[in-house]
Each structure stands twice: as C-alpha cells, then as structure tokens.
Design a protein around this motif. Structure first.
Motif, PDB file in Angstrom:
ATOM      1  N   TYR A 115     -24.260  36.871  62.920  1.00  0.00           N
ATOM      2  CA  TYR A 115     -24.837  36.859  64.269  1.00  0.00           C
ATOM      3  C   TYR A 115     -26.346  36.629  64.251  1.00  0.00           C
ATOM      4  O   TYR A 115     -26.865  35.791  64.992  1.00  0.00           O
ATOM      5  N   GLN A 119     -28.377  33.548  65.862  1.00  0.00           N
ATOM      6  CA  GLN A 119     -29.333  33.799  66.934  1.00  0.00           C
ATOM      7  C   GLN A 119     -30.650  33.089  66.650  1.00  0.00           C
ATOM      8  O   GLN A 119     -31.267  32.506  67.552  1.00  0.00           O
ATOM      9  N   VAL A 127     -19.800  31.421  70.070  1.00  0.00           N
ATOM     10  CA  VAL A 127     -19.006  31.396  68.847  1.00  0.00           C
ATOM     11  C   VAL A 127     -17.624  31.966  69.145  1.00  0.00           C
ATOM     12  O   VAL A 127     -17.499  33.124  69.559  1.00  0.00           O
ATOM     13  N   ARG A 129     -14.375  33.162  67.470  1.00  0.00           N
ATOM     14  CA  ARG A 129     -13.932  33.608  66.150  1.00  0.00           C
ATOM     15  C   ARG A 129     -12.439  33.930  66.225  1.00  0.00           C
ATOM     16  O   ARG A 129     -12.031  34.949  66.792  1.00  0.00           O
ATOM     17  N   GLN A 135     -11.388  40.754  64.846  1.00  0.00           N
ATOM     18  CA  GLN A 135     -12.499  40.988  63.930  1.00  0.00           C
ATOM     19  C   GLN A 135     -12.636  42.447  63.517  1.00  0.00           C
ATOM     20  O   GLN A 135     -13.347  42.758  62.568  1.00  0.00           O
ATOM     21  N   VAL A 201     -26.731  34.615  71.551  1.00  0.00           N
ATOM     22  CA  VAL A 201     -25.440  34.161  71.031  1.00  0.00           C
ATOM     23  C   VAL A 201     -24.312  35.020  71.599  1.00  0.00           C
ATOM     24  O   VAL A 201     -24.380  36.255  71.597  1.00  0.00           O
ATOM     25  N   GLN A 202     -23.280  34.355  72.089  1.00  0.00           N
ATOM     26  CA  GLN A 202     -22.113  35.037  72.634  1.00  0.00           C
ATOM     27  C   GLN A 202     -20.952  34.881  71.655  1.00  0.00           C
ATOM     28  O   GLN A 202     -20.604  33.762  71.263  1.00  0.00           O
ATOM     29  N   GLU A 203     -20.345  35.989  71.261  1.00  0.00           N
ATOM     30  CA  GLU A 203     -19.215  35.968  70.334  1.00  0.00           C
ATOM     31  C   GLU A 203     -17.917  36.293  71.074  1.00  0.00           C
ATOM     32  O   GLU A 203     -17.840  37.290  71.794  1.00  0.00           O
ATOM     33  N   ASP A 205     -14.148  37.259  70.292  1.00  0.00           N
ATOM     34  CA  ASP A 205     -13.227  37.753  69.270  1.00  0.00           C
ATOM     35  C   ASP A 205     -11.814  37.443  69.748  1.00  0.00           C
ATOM     36  O   ASP A 205     -11.281  38.113  70.644  1.00  0.00           O
TER      37      ASP A 205
END
Length: 388
Positions: A115, A119, A127, A129, A135, A201-203, A205
């Motif tokens: 991350y 960033q 992102v 994943r 995760q 940044v956006q993740e 999952d």
C-alpha cells in the motif's frame, strides 16, 4: 464481425481509463474483460515464457478462453523477476487508474508494491486484490481455486439430484461471479476517486467465496427459520412449482416455470385438467411443492404427446412461461442469436475463424464494439514501453 450499429471509440464509457491487469486465469480476466468491453485500455502483464495461463486452455490448438476474455486488451510481456521488468511495471502503474491482481495475499507486498509503495507511486490508484478467501482471515494463505469455493460456498450441496452426489458447475462459476462483482466495485471506487480532491490508494479485497455465497440467496435465514438446508432437487425449485424440464415426443426438452395462479390456470386448462387448482394436491403453493411428483407427471404426460415445435406453440398460445432447452449447436443458428447479433467472427492466430460472444448489452441502442481480437503474447510491448 457484426453489422449492428456500434458505439464509436470516443463514446466508449471508459475510453479514458487505463487498467493494468496482473491477474491470471478467469476471475481477473473476466473483471478486466468487462472494463475492456466498455472502452478501457487494459494492459495485460504476462510472463514472457508462457503468458497468462488462460492461453493454455485450448481446443484443437486454439486458446478459446483467451479469445473470449482478452479481446479489446493489449499484451505486454515483462519479466517481473528482473529489475528492468519491475521498473517497467512501476512506470505503467504510475499512469494507471486501476490495478488488478490475483496473487496469494502478501505477494504484492513481496514485490515491493504494498500500500505505502503504491501510495507514493500513484495516490489515485484503485487496486482490486482477488484471492480465493480474502486478504484476511484463517484461509487467507490457502489456495482458492473456483472448484473449492463452489464446493464450500453451499452451491454444490444444493446442485444436482437428491439421490446423487453434489454437483460442481461445468464452468468457472465462482471466478466469473467474482469478476463481475469486481468490475462493479472497481467502477464505483473510480467514480468516487475522481471526485476526491485528495485521493489515496483504494484497495478492494475481493474473494472468490463471498460473491458466490451472496448469490445463493437467503440460505442462512431460511435455515435459521426452518432448520433445514436447501436440498438438491434437480431442475425443480425449492420455492415454487411447477418448475422443471420436460421431454417432448421428439426427444427434445422444454423448461417450464409457472408458479403464478393465472399461469397455472391456463396451464391446467391446456393439458386437460381445468379443475386442478381445486384439487387439494395442487390448490396451494405449499401443496404443489408437497405433491411435486404428481404435478410433474400431469405436465409430462401432456408434453410427451407433443413435438418441441408443438410444445412451444402450445405455451406461446397460452402465454405460459416456457422455452426450449438449447445447446450451443442450436444457438449457432438460432433466430434470437442471429437477430440480436450475439456472436461475432474473430480470427485465430493460425488463420481460422471462430465465433465469440458480442458485448452483452447496448447503450442507447448501440453495442460497444470489439475493437480488436485477443492479442499475441507481448504484441503491445512497443506501444506501452517505448518511452521507458
């Protein structure tokens, strides 16, 4: 190719979106397949030695799944074990809107793309994943192929016939459902990200398990209410009857779903039992479910006297929800497929031509086009790496 009107490139909804796809096999490819069909520039990052493992799913030497799920995409072959390859990947990620990966959890971090690194590289990045189980949690490090998810989610336990083993689906169901959910989540995040003056940044999952589990409906609540899990019932429905497939006298099959009272009355009248709704076995929803064998026998007895064409006409005349059971041989020449232009000719690398599905929707009457066939391995290296 189709002669149907297509949206011009400049009107593609995602024509200004760049997606970097590090995934392999089905889930990620379905996700980015949706985005590519909507006009996004999707760059598949592949191993220089063998490419995406989806290329190995072949029939008579043709990578059929690759042709389906990688049209409208570019291919860049990078050795991610080399410093040069990783430098090229970072350069592409710095320009991207969306990054998709389906490594085991922790792999992206081992690559130096956790991350914090992302960033610094591109704070507007989204992102996605993808993993078998998510995760986090006790299964995070466990391998998660779709077959395991289809088994554990409850799907196989409710699929098939009660007197036979549970049945796994004959295609990559869990991966496909996850890919569709993932594309929706990615676009929702993109919409919010572009409205954010200070993006981070956006993740996302995305497990294979959770989307399929959610698609199975109210399994948990119904078990809590009844103490019974949904039983395998073949083509029948646990919620309404009749709903099944029935044989015609010429060896074909029709599917019927007729749970509403008006439809049932027309059905019973048509098969010669106009008073069936007064029969205590069929008078109520619960009674029909309890006496499903007798109900199916009535319907099958009538359909056994009809050819497929006669059965379809019978249902059409009475406005009853029923239709033919088709396989792909039937569909290749089916008037519905032809009128809607749902199959497109696409070239294979060895010069043959095969059919692939068209983009499965229209926007203001126009279908997004297939802009290019699936790429050869590394076909677009010069295009994307020329300034590096």
């Amino acid at each position: 190719m189709s002669s149907e009107q297509s949206l011009p490139d400049e009107r593609q909804p995602l024509s200004d979106v760049l997606v970097i796809d590090l995934s392999r096999l089905v889930s990620g490819n379905v996700l980015t397949h949706v985005l590519a069909d909507l006009g996004a520039a999707v760059v598949k990052i592949e191993s220089p030695e063998r490419g995406d493992d989806l290329r190995a799913w072949q029939r008579q030497g043709v990578s059929t799944y690759w042709l389906e799920y990688s049209r409208n995409k570019d291919s860049v072959a990078l050795d991610l074990r080399s410093d040069e390859g990783m430098a090229s990947l970072r350069s592409l990620i710095a320009r991207a809107d969306i990054l998709v990966e389906n490594f085991r959890p922790g792999t992206l971090e081992k690559m130096g793309l956790g991350y914090d690194a992302l960033q610094r590289l591109n704070p507007k990045l989204i992102v996605v994943r993808i993993s078998g189980w998510g995760q986090t949690g006790p299964f995070a490090k466990k391998g998660g192929f779709g077959s395991l998810i289809e088994a554990m989610s409850g799907f196989a336990a409710m699929n098939g016939h009660a007197d036979r083993p549970p049945v796994l689906p004959p295609f990559s169901l869990a991966d496909s459902v996850a890919g569709l959910h993932g594309s929706t989540a990615a676009l929702a995040a993109l919409l919010r990200q572009r409205a954010n003056p200070s993006p981070t940044v956006q993740e996302i999952d995305l497990s294979l398990f959770e989307p399929l589990f959610s698609m199975l409906g109210p399994q948990a609540s119904e078990f809590q209410l009844t103490g019974q899990a949904t039983q395998r019932s073949g083509s029948r429905s646990p919620t309404h009857a009749p709903r099944n497939v029935y044989a015609t006298k010429d060896g074909r099959w029709v599917a019927l779903s007729a749970g509403m009272a008006g439809t049932l009355q027309r059905l019973f009248a048509g098969i010669g039992h106009p008073d069936a709704l007064k029969d205590e076995r069929f008078a109520t929803h619960e009674a029909r479910l309890a006496n499903i064998d007798a109900l199916d026998d009535l319907i099958q007895g009538h359909l056994s006297t009809l050819t497929l064409a006669e059965a379809l006409a019978f249902f059409e005349d009475r406005d009853i929800t029923a239709g033919e059971v088709c396989d792909i041989e039937d569909l290749l020449t089916h008037p519905y497929i032809q009128e809607r232009e749902l199959l497109l000719d696409t070239p294979t690398p060895d010069g043959r031509t095969v059919s692939v599905h068209a983009v499965p929707f229209k926007i203001n009457g126009a279908r997004p086009p297939v802009r290019r066939p699936a790429p050869a391995l590394g076909q677009d290296n010069d295009k994307w790496l020329k300034d590096q």
